[in-house]
Motif scaffolding. Structure first.
Motif, PDB file in Angstrom:
ATOM      1  N   TYR A 126       1.611   2.465  -3.444  1.00  0.00           N
ATOM      2  CA  TYR A 126       0.512   3.256  -4.027  1.00  0.00           C
ATOM      3  C   TYR A 126       0.520   4.663  -3.461  1.00  0.00           C
ATOM      4  CZ  TYR A 126      -1.449  -1.222  -5.472  1.00  0.00           C
ATOM      5  OH  TYR A 126      -1.644  -2.437  -6.035  1.00  0.00           O
ATOM      6  N   PHE A 127       0.788   4.726  -2.146  1.00  0.00           N
ATOM      7  CA  PHE A 127       0.760   6.029  -1.477  1.00  0.00           C
ATOM      8  C   PHE A 127       1.851   6.943  -2.036  1.00  0.00           C
ATOM      9  CE2 PHE A 127       1.178   8.849   2.212  1.00  0.00           C
ATOM     10  CZ  PHE A 127      -0.144   9.202   2.344  1.00  0.00           C
TER      11      PHE A 127
ATOM     12  N   GLU B  59       0.819  -1.225   0.000  1.00  0.00           N
ATOM     13  CA  GLU B  59       0.000   0.000   0.000  1.00  0.00           C
ATOM     14  C   GLU B  59       0.841   1.258   0.000  1.00  0.00           C
ATOM     15  OE1 GLU B  59      -3.266   0.228   2.553  1.00  0.00           O
ATOM     16  OE2 GLU B  59      -4.313  -1.040   1.114  1.00  0.00           O
ATOM     17  N   TRP B  60       2.000   1.181   0.665  1.00  0.00           N
ATOM     18  CA  TRP B  60       2.807   2.403   0.755  1.00  0.00           C
ATOM     19  C   TRP B  60       3.337   2.781  -0.616  1.00  0.00           C
ATOM     20  CZ3 TRP B  60       7.976   2.528  -0.514  1.00  0.00           C
ATOM     21  CH2 TRP B  60       8.614   1.294  -0.643  1.00  0.00           C
TER      22      TRP B  60
ATOM     23  N   CYS C  94       0.924   8.121  -5.414  1.00  0.00           N
ATOM     24  CA  CYS C  94      -0.097   9.176  -5.310  1.00  0.00           C
ATOM     25  C   CYS C  94       0.539  10.513  -4.960  1.00  0.00           C
ATOM     26  CB  CYS C  94      -1.115   8.816  -4.233  1.00  0.00           C
ATOM     27  SG  CYS C  94      -2.412   7.757  -4.796  1.00  0.00           S
TER      28      CYS C  94
ATOM     29  N   GLN D 266      -0.948  -5.912 -10.736  1.00  0.00           N
ATOM     30  CA  GLN D 266      -1.640  -6.149  -9.476  1.00  0.00           C
ATOM     31  C   GLN D 266      -3.084  -6.561  -9.682  1.00  0.00           C
ATOM     32  OE1 GLN D 266      -0.669  -5.848  -6.146  1.00  0.00           O
ATOM     33  NE2 GLN D 266       1.378  -5.969  -7.015  1.00  0.00           N
TER      34      GLN D 266
ATOM     35  N   ASP E 239       4.703  -8.766  -7.001  1.00  0.00           N
ATOM     36  CA  ASP E 239       4.682  -7.563  -6.169  1.00  0.00           C
ATOM     37  C   ASP E 239       5.939  -6.735  -6.372  1.00  0.00           C
ATOM     38  OD1 ASP E 239       2.251  -7.871  -5.169  1.00  0.00           O
ATOM     39  OD2 ASP E 239       2.826  -8.473  -3.145  1.00  0.00           O
TER      40      ASP E 239
ATOM     41  N   LEU F 267      -5.608   1.957  -4.338  1.00  0.00           N
ATOM     42  CA  LEU F 267      -5.301   2.269  -2.939  1.00  0.00           C
ATOM     43  C   LEU F 267      -6.508   2.017  -2.052  1.00  0.00           C
ATOM     44  CD1 LEU F 267      -3.131   3.454  -1.053  1.00  0.00           C
ATOM     45  CD2 LEU F 267      -4.054   5.690  -1.522  1.00  0.00           C
ATOM     46  N   THR F 268      -7.686   2.365  -2.551  1.00  0.00           N
ATOM     47  CA  THR F 268      -8.883   2.180  -1.745  1.00  0.00           C
ATOM     48  C   THR F 268      -9.591   0.869  -2.066  1.00  0.00           C
ATOM     49  OG1 THR F 268     -10.174   3.396  -3.361  1.00  0.00           O
ATOM     50  CG2 THR F 268      -9.252   4.648  -1.557  1.00  0.00           C
ATOM     51  N   GLY F 269      -9.081   0.122  -3.037  1.00  0.00           N
ATOM     52  CA  GLY F 269      -9.702  -1.165  -3.353  1.00  0.00           C
ATOM     53  C   GLY F 269     -11.051  -1.057  -4.028  1.00  0.00           C
TER      54      GLY F 269
END
Lengths: 98, 158
Positions: free
Chosen positions: A5-6, A2-3, A9, B58, B6, A53-55
């Motif tokens: 993606y962060f 996730e980081w 962003c 992904q 990943d 990021l938010t799925g």
């Protein structure tokens, strides 16, 4: 994961801010159009990354629609300004002919 | 396998973020319109392609990679077209590419044609080649490319 993606962003957001600054400060009108075009492309990427990021993969449809709108909008603005310049040149030629 | 995917997509995403950031910085910092367009096209092609491919890895076997591929295909077709139209409109309405000198007279197309050095002897041609790439960095007041300093620089180099 996730980081990443962060981070992506954040990078896209910084680029969007830089594009807005260029659009506000651009000396010619084409700098502004360029900045708007870049802002639109970055918006597409941003929506795509946010959807991961938010799925919520439904956002990708919005990104696709935004890409279409951005392209058409840039072309409309460009046609407008280009025809304005051509018209001005024609008027100047007519004035010179007199 | 998942770890490999990943790592690969993380690399793609981070390099795409780097491309996007560098392009944005270039649009902010470049000196004139056409160089700015170069920087913007960097983000439009490199950044968009890398980020979208990184996300595609992904997505798994669903509809998501297909949508991302559609976005990529669309951006890939439209952003060069938009860049071309933008440059064409700018050139038609009189935005000129930057010149090397700050005097504003020495556009590459408008410069009076200099007599080319005769290439009878090889040494003269070598000197001409050495004296040719005297490019002052943009933004600094550039000297006129007189013949004497170029000869000096050629001697210094040799």
């Amino acid at each position: 994961m996730e980081w990443i993606y962060f981070v992506t962003c954040i990078a896209i957001l910084i680029t969007m801010v830089l594009a807005v600054v260029r659009g506000l400060a651009g000396p010619t009108i084409f700098d502004r159009v360029l900045a708007v075009n870049m802002f639109g492309t970055k918006t597409v990427l941003f929506i795509a990354v946010i959807s991961f990021l938010t799925g919520r993969p439904d956002f990708l449809d919005l990104a696709l629609a935004y890409a279409l709108i951005n392209f058409i909008g840039v072309f409309a603005v460009l046609l407008f300004f280009q025809s304005r310049e051509v018209r001005r040149a024609a008027e100047a030629e007519r004035e010179a002919g007199k | 396998m998942h770890l490999l995917l990943d790592i690969l997509s993380a690399m793609l995403l981070l390099s795409g973020a780097f491309f996007v950031f560098v392009g944005g910085f270039g649009v902010m910092r470049m000196p004139e319109f056409y160089t700015r367009m170069h920087a913007a096209s960097l983000t439009d092609t490199g950044g968009a392609a890398l980020i979208l491919f990184g996300l595609m890895l992904q997505g798994g076997f669903t509809l998501i990679p297909l949508k991302l591929a559609a976005i990529f295909l669309f951006l890939f077709l439209t952003s060069p077209t938009a860049s071309y139209a933008l440059a064409n409109a700018a050139l038609l309405s009189g935005v000129k590419p930057a010149c090397r000198n700050e005097t504003g007279k020495a556009f590459p197309g408008e410069q009076p044609a200099k007599p080319k050095p005769k290439r009878k002897s090889a040494s003269k041609a070598v000197k001409a080649r050495k004296s040719a790439p005297v490019k002052p960095p943009a933004g600094k007041p550039a000297k006129r490319p007189a013949k004497k300093p170029t000869k000096k620089t050629a001697r210094k180099k040799s």
